[in-house]
Design a protein around this motif. Structure first.
Motif, mmCIF file in Angstrom:
data_model
loop_
_atom_site.group_PDB
_atom_site.id
_atom_site.type_symbol
_atom_site.label_atom_id
_atom_site.label_comp_id
_atom_site.label_asym_id
_atom_site.label_seq_id
_atom_site.Cartn_x
_atom_site.Cartn_y
_atom_site.Cartn_z
ATOM 1 N N LEU A 41 0.809 -1.221 0.000
ATOM 2 C CA LEU A 41 0.000 0.000 0.000
ATOM 3 C C LEU A 41 0.847 1.278 0.000
ATOM 4 N N PRO A 42 1.882 1.388 0.841
ATOM 5 C CA PRO A 42 2.718 2.595 0.788
ATOM 6 C C PRO A 42 3.382 2.802 -0.571
ATOM 7 N N ALA A 43 3.773 1.713 -1.236
ATOM 8 C CA ALA A 43 4.393 1.830 -2.546
ATOM 9 C C ALA A 43 3.422 2.402 -3.573
ATOM 10 N N GLN A 44 2.141 2.073 -3.433
ATOM 11 C CA GLN A 44 1.129 2.586 -4.349
ATOM 12 C C GLN A 44 0.764 4.034 -4.035
ATOM 13 N N VAL A 45 0.666 4.352 -2.764
ATOM 14 C CA VAL A 45 0.223 5.694 -2.358
ATOM 15 C C VAL A 45 1.345 6.722 -2.471
ATOM 16 N N GLY A 46 2.572 6.307 -2.154
ATOM 17 C CA GLY A 46 3.691 7.229 -2.236
ATOM 18 C C GLY A 46 3.798 8.135 -1.022
ATOM 19 N N MET A 116 5.236 -1.801 11.289
ATOM 20 C CA MET A 116 4.619 -1.640 9.974
ATOM 21 C C MET A 116 4.821 -0.233 9.433
ATOM 22 N N LEU A 117 4.683 0.770 10.295
ATOM 23 C CA LEU A 117 4.822 2.158 9.849
ATOM 24 C C LEU A 117 6.278 2.503 9.545
ATOM 25 N N LEU A 118 7.205 1.881 10.257
ATOM 26 C CA LEU A 118 8.620 2.097 9.955
ATOM 27 C C LEU A 118 8.973 1.485 8.607
ATOM 28 N N VAL A 119 8.494 0.262 8.364
ATOM 29 C CA VAL A 119 8.719 -0.379 7.070
ATOM 30 C C VAL A 119 8.074 0.446 5.958
ATOM 31 N N ALA A 120 6.868 0.979 6.231
ATOM 32 C CA ALA A 120 6.175 1.817 5.248
ATOM 33 C C ALA A 120 6.987 3.070 4.932
ATOM 34 N N LEU A 121 7.589 3.667 5.953
ATOM 35 C CA LEU A 121 8.409 4.860 5.756
ATOM 36 C C LEU A 121 9.609 4.539 4.862
ATOM 37 N N ILE A 122 10.246 3.409 5.096
ATOM 38 C CA ILE A 122 11.372 2.991 4.258
ATOM 39 C C ILE A 122 10.907 2.768 2.823
ATOM 40 N N VAL A 124 8.311 4.123 1.225
ATOM 41 C CA VAL A 124 8.000 5.399 0.571
ATOM 42 C C VAL A 124 9.279 6.131 0.175
ATOM 43 N N ASN A 125 10.295 6.075 1.023
ATOM 44 C CA ASN A 125 11.562 6.725 0.693
ATOM 45 C C ASN A 125 12.229 6.073 -0.515
ATOM 46 N N VAL A 126 12.123 4.765 -0.612
ATOM 47 C CA VAL A 126 12.717 4.062 -1.746
ATOM 48 C C VAL A 126 11.947 4.348 -3.033
ATOM 49 N N VAL A 127 10.619 4.324 -2.945
ATOM 50 C CA VAL A 127 9.780 4.447 -4.138
ATOM 51 C C VAL A 127 9.599 5.902 -4.574
ATOM 52 N N ASP A 128 9.422 6.804 -3.601
ATOM 53 C CA ASP A 128 9.031 8.175 -3.944
ATOM 54 C C ASP A 128 9.868 9.222 -3.213
ATOM 55 N N GLY A 129 11.068 8.853 -2.808
ATOM 56 C CA GLY A 129 11.882 9.796 -2.043
ATOM 57 C C GLY A 129 12.588 10.836 -2.892
ATOM 58 N N ASP A 130 12.870 10.501 -4.167
ATOM 59 C CA ASP A 130 13.562 11.422 -5.075
ATOM 60 C C ASP A 130 14.853 11.966 -4.464
ATOM 61 N N GLY A 131 15.570 11.113 -3.772
ATOM 62 C CA GLY A 131 16.844 11.533 -3.209
ATOM 63 C C GLY A 131 16.758 12.299 -1.907
ATOM 64 N N ARG A 132 15.542 12.559 -1.422
ATOM 65 C CA ARG A 132 15.351 13.270 -0.154
ATOM 66 C C ARG A 132 14.849 12.302 0.903
ATOM 67 N N LEU A 134 12.381 11.356 3.551
ATOM 68 C CA LEU A 134 11.022 11.667 3.984
ATOM 69 C C LEU A 134 10.792 11.110 5.379
ATOM 70 N N LEU A 135 10.243 11.928 6.256
ATOM 71 C CA LEU A 135 9.927 11.512 7.615
ATOM 72 C C LEU A 135 8.493 11.903 7.944
ATOM 73 N N TYR A 136 7.896 11.177 8.873
ATOM 74 C CA TYR A 136 6.569 11.576 9.335
ATOM 75 C C TYR A 136 6.679 12.919 10.057
ATOM 76 N N PRO A 137 5.842 13.896 9.710
ATOM 77 C CA PRO A 137 5.841 15.149 10.474
ATOM 78 C C PRO A 137 5.536 14.873 11.940
ATOM 79 N N ALA A 138 6.089 15.694 12.827
ATOM 80 C CA ALA A 138 5.920 15.466 14.268
ATOM 81 C C ALA A 138 4.450 15.421 14.655
ATOM 82 N N LYS A 139 3.647 16.292 14.045
ATOM 83 C CA LYS A 139 2.217 16.343 14.365
ATOM 84 C C LYS A 139 1.529 15.019 14.032
#
Length: 245
Positions: A41-46, A116-122, A124-132, A134-139
């Motif tokens: 799902l994270p790979a699809q949503v980005g 699960m959310l940590l794996v999802a974060l990884i 998204v960074n691999v699929v849609d990070g564009d070299g940056r 990405l982290l969950y905002p603190a809020k």
């Protein structure tokens, strides 16, 4: 009191990992959830998965799933294994046993949700990070963690009430499946019955309103529900009645 609660929590975790099933079996059972909610799902949503405030709702929903899988065993499992009498005859207070059972399920679900959310974060960074990076905002991270804790507690409180009276784990699990479906789909069903204009107004409010206020209201409602359900569980937790049952 806190020491007794921790004693019950540790007992539950030890049994879950090393007695009810092997550690390898537990880890294998987690793979489908991690693959679906951590990779596919994270790979699809980005990056929307990470940046959208709506993801807080997903955090809360994900935390409920692991609880349902194990909370049925809380008392029905003890009854099946003929260990309930021994547990109730221990010097542990009724509150320590009850809160320990709930705490063990909530802690397990919370840890799994973060995995699960940590794996999802990884992902998204691999699929849609564009070299940056990405982290969950603190809020979102703080709000999601709190909401996940509250929804996991809600699921555990309902599960304990069911497990207290269920004769078998299978019976408790079946009842909890219906409860989970109701918790997930009943609000959507109620919303679908509202007039179209009201639905549109609610959508606009969610999109343009103060998300902090919305999630704060949700948290307050969940706290009230959890408090009421735990009070009800304490009222139903009677050593003599459970032994006779």
């Amino acid at each position: 009191m806190l020491t007794d609660i921790w004693t019950v929590i540790w007992k539950e975790w030890r049994e879950l990992l090393f007695q009810r099933g092997s550690l390898r079996g537990i880890l294998l059972s987690l793979i489908p959830s991690v693959l679906i909610f951590g990779v596919l799902l994270p790979a699809q949503v980005g990056r929307v998965w990470v940046e959208s405030p709506a993801s807080i709702v997903l955090w809360g929903w994900l935390a409920m799933l692991p609880v349902t899988a194990i909370i049925a065993d809380a008392f029905a499992g003890e009854r099946e294994r003929h260990t309930l009498e021994t547990l109730l005859a221990s010097p542990l207070s009724a509150r320590a046993i009850l809160f320990g059972k709930v705490g063990a399920a909530v802690g397990y679900a919370w840890v799994l949700t973060f995995i699960m959310l940590l794996v999802a974060l990884i992902t998204v960074n691999v699929v849609d990070g564009d070299g940056r990076l990405l982290l969950y905002p603190a809020k979102i991270a703080i709000g999601g963690a709190i909401l996940g804790l509250l929804t996991a507690t809600l699921s555990a409180s309902i599960g304990v009430l069911v497990s207290l009276r269920a004769a078998t784990v299978k019976q408790a699990a079946q009842q909890l499946v219906f409860a989970s479906i109701a918790l997930t789909w009943l609000p959507l069903f109620v919303l679908s019955l509202l007039p179209t204009q009201v639905q549109e107004d609610l959508v606009k409010l969610a999109q343009n309103g103060n998300t902090t206020a919305i999630y704060l209201l949700a948290a307050i409602i969940l706290i009230i529900l959890n408090f009421g359900l735990l009070l009800l569980a304490m009222a139903r937790f009677k050593r003599s009645r459970l032994i006779l049952d």
